[in-house]
Design an enzyme around this catalytic site. Structure first.
Site, PDB file in Angstrom:
ATOM      1  N   SER A 137      -6.878 -50.468 -53.787  1.00 27.50           N
ATOM      2  CA  SER A 137      -7.062 -51.891 -54.074  1.00 27.50           C
ATOM      3  C   SER A 137      -7.199 -52.128 -55.574  1.00 27.50           C
ATOM      4  O   SER A 137      -7.482 -51.200 -56.344  1.00 27.50           O
ATOM      5  CB  SER A 137      -8.311 -52.414 -53.356  1.00 27.50           C
ATOM      6  OG  SER A 137      -9.481 -52.009 -54.033  1.00 27.50           O
TER       7      SER A 137
ATOM      8  N   HIS B  73      -9.228 -38.027 -48.313  1.00 30.00           N
ATOM      9  CA  HIS B  73      -7.987 -38.725 -48.689  1.00 30.00           C
ATOM     10  C   HIS B  73      -6.769 -37.889 -48.285  1.00 30.00           C
ATOM     11  O   HIS B  73      -5.763 -38.409 -47.811  1.00 30.00           O
ATOM     12  CB  HIS B  73      -7.948 -39.005 -50.188  1.00 30.00           C
ATOM     13  CG  HIS B  73      -9.057 -39.897 -50.671  1.00 30.00           C
ATOM     14  ND1 HIS B  73      -9.467 -41.004 -49.972  1.00 30.00           N
ATOM     15  CD2 HIS B  73      -9.846 -39.849 -51.781  1.00 30.00           C
ATOM     16  CE1 HIS B  73     -10.458 -41.603 -50.630  1.00 30.00           C
ATOM     17  NE2 HIS B  73     -10.708 -40.916 -51.726  1.00 30.00           N
TER      18      HIS B  73
ATOM     19  N   LEU C 293      11.803 -48.882 -39.086  1.00 32.67           N
ATOM     20  CA  LEU C 293      10.508 -49.442 -39.465  1.00 32.67           C
ATOM     21  C   LEU C 293      10.401 -49.619 -40.992  1.00 32.67           C
ATOM     22  O   LEU C 293      10.881 -48.773 -41.759  1.00 32.67           O
ATOM     23  CB  LEU C 293       9.423 -48.496 -38.958  1.00 32.67           C
ATOM     24  CG  LEU C 293       7.958 -48.833 -39.148  1.00 32.67           C
ATOM     25  CD1 LEU C 293       7.154 -48.249 -37.974  1.00 32.67           C
ATOM     26  CD2 LEU C 293       7.392 -48.288 -40.449  1.00 32.67           C
TER      27      LEU C 293
ATOM     28  N   ILE D 166     -12.389 -57.937 -45.381  1.00 36.45           N
ATOM     29  CA  ILE D 166     -10.974 -57.914 -45.771  1.00 36.45           C
ATOM     30  C   ILE D 166     -10.777 -57.174 -47.093  1.00 36.45           C
ATOM     31  O   ILE D 166      -9.690 -56.688 -47.386  1.00 36.45           O
ATOM     32  CB  ILE D 166     -10.430 -59.375 -45.882  1.00 36.45           C
ATOM     33  CG1 ILE D 166     -10.625 -60.153 -44.560  1.00 36.45           C
ATOM     34  CG2 ILE D 166      -8.970 -59.415 -46.306  1.00 36.45           C
ATOM     35  CD1 ILE D 166      -9.828 -59.658 -43.380  1.00 36.45           C
TER      36      ILE D 166
ATOM     37  N   GLY E  36     -13.833 -41.050 -47.460  1.00 38.26           N
ATOM     38  CA  GLY E  36     -14.868 -40.390 -48.259  1.00 38.26           C
ATOM     39  C   GLY E  36     -16.052 -39.978 -47.405  1.00 38.26           C
ATOM     40  O   GLY E  36     -16.538 -38.846 -47.476  1.00 38.26           O
ATOM     41  N   ARG E  37     -16.514 -40.918 -46.568  1.00 36.73           N
ATOM     42  CA  ARG E  37     -17.668 -40.623 -45.708  1.00 36.73           C
ATOM     43  C   ARG E  37     -17.322 -39.552 -44.682  1.00 36.73           C
ATOM     44  O   ARG E  37     -18.146 -38.709 -44.343  1.00 36.73           O
ATOM     45  CB  ARG E  37     -18.147 -41.915 -45.014  1.00 36.73           C
ATOM     46  CG  ARG E  37     -18.942 -42.822 -45.945  1.00 36.73           C
ATOM     47  CD  ARG E  37     -19.064 -44.213 -45.385  1.00 36.73           C
ATOM     48  NE  ARG E  37     -17.808 -44.945 -45.484  1.00 36.73           N
ATOM     49  CZ  ARG E  37     -17.530 -46.042 -44.790  1.00 36.73           C
ATOM     50  NH1 ARG E  37     -18.398 -46.519 -43.928  1.00 36.73           N
ATOM     51  NH2 ARG E  37     -16.384 -46.657 -44.967  1.00 36.73           N
TER      52      ARG E  37
ATOM     53  N   ASP F 173      -9.783 -46.990 -44.050  1.00 38.32           N
ATOM     54  CA  ASP F 173     -11.075 -46.805 -44.717  1.00 38.32           C
ATOM     55  C   ASP F 173     -11.907 -45.720 -44.034  1.00 38.32           C
ATOM     56  O   ASP F 173     -11.723 -45.436 -42.851  1.00 38.32           O
ATOM     57  CB  ASP F 173     -11.834 -48.139 -44.721  1.00 38.32           C
ATOM     58  CG  ASP F 173     -12.978 -48.143 -45.720  1.00 38.32           C
ATOM     59  OD1 ASP F 173     -12.948 -47.342 -46.689  1.00 38.32           O
ATOM     60  OD2 ASP F 173     -13.923 -48.937 -45.537  1.00 38.32           O
TER      61      ASP F 173
ATOM     62  N   GLU G  89      -9.529 -53.326 -56.925  1.00 45.80           N
ATOM     63  CA  GLU G  89     -10.919 -53.022 -57.297  1.00 45.80           C
ATOM     64  C   GLU G  89     -11.227 -51.518 -57.245  1.00 45.80           C
ATOM     65  O   GLU G  89     -12.302 -51.086 -57.682  1.00 45.80           O
ATOM     66  CB  GLU G  89     -11.898 -53.764 -56.382  1.00 45.80           C
ATOM     67  CG  GLU G  89     -11.935 -55.265 -56.620  1.00 45.80           C
ATOM     68  CD  GLU G  89     -10.672 -55.977 -56.183  1.00 45.80           C
ATOM     69  OE1 GLU G  89     -10.087 -56.703 -57.022  1.00 45.80           O
ATOM     70  OE2 GLU G  89     -10.229 -55.789 -55.037  1.00 45.80           O
TER      71      GLU G  89
ATOM     72  N   ARG H 207     -13.799 -46.925 -59.241  1.00 44.62           N
ATOM     73  CA  ARG H 207     -14.337 -45.645 -58.730  1.00 44.62           C
ATOM     74  C   ARG H 207     -14.438 -44.609 -59.846  1.00 44.62           C
ATOM     75  O   ARG H 207     -13.854 -44.787 -60.913  1.00 44.62           O
ATOM     76  CB  ARG H 207     -13.415 -45.124 -57.627  1.00 44.62           C
ATOM     77  CG  ARG H 207     -13.453 -46.031 -56.430  1.00 44.62           C
ATOM     78  CD  ARG H 207     -12.852 -45.388 -55.226  1.00 44.62           C
ATOM     79  NE  ARG H 207     -13.038 -46.259 -54.090  1.00 44.62           N
ATOM     80  CZ  ARG H 207     -12.931 -45.907 -52.826  1.00 44.62           C
ATOM     81  NH1 ARG H 207     -12.606 -44.657 -52.532  1.00 44.62           N
ATOM     82  NH2 ARG H 207     -13.134 -46.766 -51.863  1.00 44.62           N
TER      83      ARG H 207
ATOM     84  N   ARG I  14     -15.143 -35.839 -51.326  1.00 41.64           N
ATOM     85  CA  ARG I  14     -14.518 -37.072 -50.807  1.00 41.64           C
ATOM     86  C   ARG I  14     -12.992 -36.984 -50.745  1.00 41.64           C
ATOM     87  O   ARG I  14     -12.365 -37.476 -49.812  1.00 41.64           O
ATOM     88  CB  ARG I  14     -14.889 -38.257 -51.720  1.00 41.64           C
ATOM     89  CG  ARG I  14     -16.330 -38.719 -51.619  1.00 41.64           C
ATOM     90  CD  ARG I  14     -16.562 -39.875 -52.621  1.00 41.64           C
ATOM     91  NE  ARG I  14     -15.576 -40.925 -52.446  1.00 41.64           N
ATOM     92  CZ  ARG I  14     -15.662 -41.894 -51.525  1.00 41.64           C
ATOM     93  NH1 ARG I  14     -16.712 -41.966 -50.745  1.00 41.64           N
ATOM     94  NH2 ARG I  14     -14.716 -42.806 -51.418  1.00 41.64           N
TER      95      ARG I  14
ATOM     96  N   GLU J 250      -4.727 -61.188 -35.744  1.00 41.39           N
ATOM     97  CA  GLU J 250      -5.849 -60.715 -34.928  1.00 41.39           C
ATOM     98  C   GLU J 250      -6.527 -59.564 -35.666  1.00 41.39           C
ATOM     99  O   GLU J 250      -5.860 -58.627 -36.110  1.00 41.39           O
ATOM    100  CB  GLU J 250      -5.339 -60.230 -33.560  1.00 41.39           C
ATOM    101  CG  GLU J 250      -4.659 -61.310 -32.741  1.00 41.39           C
ATOM    102  CD  GLU J 250      -5.604 -62.443 -32.338  1.00 41.39           C
ATOM    103  OE1 GLU J 250      -6.812 -62.180 -32.160  1.00 41.39           O
ATOM    104  OE2 GLU J 250      -5.133 -63.590 -32.206  1.00 41.39           O
TER     105      GLU J 250
HETATM  106  C1  IPE Z   1     -10.480 -51.024 -49.131  1.00 41.12           C
HETATM  107  O1  IPE Z   1     -11.433 -50.041 -48.975  1.00 41.12           O
HETATM  108  C2  IPE Z   1      -9.329 -50.513 -49.920  1.00 41.12           C
HETATM  109  C3  IPE Z   1      -8.551 -49.411 -49.334  1.00 41.12           C
HETATM  110  C4  IPE Z   1      -8.712 -48.868 -48.165  1.00 41.12           C
HETATM  111  C5  IPE Z   1      -7.491 -48.940 -50.165  1.00 41.12           C
HETATM  112  P1  IPE Z   1     -12.715 -49.939 -49.915  1.00 41.12           P
HETATM  113  O2  IPE Z   1     -13.479 -48.776 -49.451  1.00 41.12           O
HETATM  114  O3  IPE Z   1     -12.293 -49.940 -51.338  1.00 41.12           O
HETATM  115  O4  IPE Z   1     -13.439 -51.313 -49.602  1.00 41.12           O
HETATM  116  P2  IPE Z   1     -14.952 -51.771 -49.884  1.00 41.12           P
HETATM  117  O5  IPE Z   1     -15.238 -51.518 -51.314  1.00 41.12           O
HETATM  118  O6  IPE Z   1     -15.835 -50.944 -48.999  1.00 41.12           O
HETATM  119  O7  IPE Z   1     -14.981 -53.207 -49.498  1.00 41.12           O
HETATM  120  C1  IPE Z   2     -10.363 -45.403 -48.095  1.00 42.47           C
HETATM  121  O1  IPE Z   2     -11.420 -44.532 -47.898  1.00 42.47           O
HETATM  122  C2  IPE Z   2      -9.359 -44.883 -49.091  1.00 42.47           C
HETATM  123  C3  IPE Z   2      -9.342 -45.598 -50.369  1.00 42.47           C
HETATM  124  C4  IPE Z   2     -10.060 -46.629 -50.686  1.00 42.47           C
HETATM  125  C5  IPE Z   2      -8.440 -45.084 -51.344  1.00 42.47           C
HETATM  126  P1  IPE Z   2     -12.685 -44.584 -48.833  1.00 42.47           P
HETATM  127  O2  IPE Z   2     -12.436 -43.701 -50.010  1.00 42.47           O
HETATM  128  O3  IPE Z   2     -13.034 -45.973 -49.173  1.00 42.47           O
HETATM  129  O4  IPE Z   2     -13.779 -43.916 -47.913  1.00 42.47           O
HETATM  130  P2  IPE Z   2     -15.265 -44.422 -47.732  1.00 42.47           P
HETATM  131  O5  IPE Z   2     -15.185 -45.857 -47.313  1.00 42.47           O
HETATM  132  O6  IPE Z   2     -15.943 -44.254 -49.045  1.00 42.47           O
HETATM  133  O7  IPE Z   2     -15.817 -43.529 -46.664  1.00 42.47           O
HETATM  134 MG    MG Z   3     -14.244 -47.347 -48.312  1.00 42.08          MG
END
Ligand code: IPE
Ligand code: IPE
Ligand code: MG
Length: 257
Positions: free
Chosen positions: A72, A44, A138, A199, A30-31, A27, A74, A78, A40, A211
């Protein structure tokens, strides 16, 4: 019968060694990009490079299973442009990386709901899984359109369809073989980058005794030394699985700090 024991049914051995299975929420892409005044999706792209390096290091250290959350159930919420980019990146990664996985003896598995993917992507996923199935190094699992709730529901549906069940007689061992990752032991270590401590519907069943490690580093900045820090932290944990410290085998207690 399940291939691996369940942490709630039996106490796993060797809790202090290199983790056999690491699950990662990659995660903060994007930020990370936004901070650099980039779109963003640049984050990736960088994230794929980080993943390559993390897998190389894990392989070197003897980690047997690495499972990463790539998309995910969800994440369809986006903006459509970002979703399209991520699907394209997944497709490209499959086209470019599978050959390297062959050379490195890596077995690739994809878990999640494939029904919303483009047919071309589904074909590449199937080919990649078949062509790396015999690799003995692996196992890399990519969770794509994956949700922990989807996994448990899907397993329950498969179990119920597989026979005549008396609801009260269903056990953990009946359900576990139908979960998406029945081929892997439960994760020992979970890592989430990007600063959030949640999670987000990742492996909700399998993380029962994992853990949990959280770092503020964004995924593109999660380098080899950051991974080694996480492993160090893991090796300092006392995994009790419900017992008390005094019951642990010698060498598995946490040294007094
Ligand atoms: C979780 O990250 C999913 C992936 C890294 C693929 P998100 O960025 O989607 O999670 P939330 O929305 O902040 O919980
Ligand atoms: C995780 O990074 C990658 C995916 C969810 C595909 P994000 O895209 O969620 O990046 P942030 O959390 O917005 O910075
Ligand atoms: Mg994220």
């Amino acid at each position: 019968m399940a291939l691996f024991s369940s942490s709630t049914q039996e106490i796993p051995a060797d809790a202090r060694k290199v983790p056999a299975h690491i699950a990662i929420i990659m995660d903060g892409n994007g930020r990370w990009a936004k901070k650099r005044l980039m779109p963003r999706v640049y984050g990736h792209k960088k994230g794929v490079e980080t993943l390559r390096e993390v897998i190389r290091t894990c392989d070197e250290l003897g980690v047997r299973f690495v499972t990463v959350f790539a998309f995910s159930s969800e994440n369809w919420r986006r903006p459509p442009d970002e979703v399209t980019f991520l699907m394209g990146l997944f497709l490209q990664a499959l086209q470019h990386e599978v050959g390297k996985m062959q050379r490195n003896n890596i077995r690739l598995k994809i878990i999640g709901n494939r029904t919303h993917f483009a047919p071309e992507l589904v074909r590449l996923i199937e080919e990649a899984e078949v062509s790396t199935a015999g690799n003995t190094g692996l196992t890399l699992t990519v969770a794509a359109d994956y949700g922990g709730r989807w996994d448990v529901l899907n397993a329950m549906q498969q179990l119920l369809a597989s026979g005549d069940f008396d609801a009260e007689s269903i056990t953990e061992q009946d359900l576990a073989p139908h979960l998406a990752m029945a081929y892997a032991p439960e994760p020992d270590l979970f890592i989430r980058t990007g600063g959030e401590q949640r999670i987000s519907n990742f492996l909700i069943w399998q993380l029962a005794y994992t853990e949990l490690y959280f770092t503020d580093l964004a995924w593109p900045d999660f380098d080899r030394s950051a991974l080694l820090d996480a492993l160090d932290w893991y090796q300092g944990r006392e995994r009790r699985f419900g017992r008390i410290s005094e019951q642990l085998p010698p060498g598995q207690e946490r040294s007094a700090d």
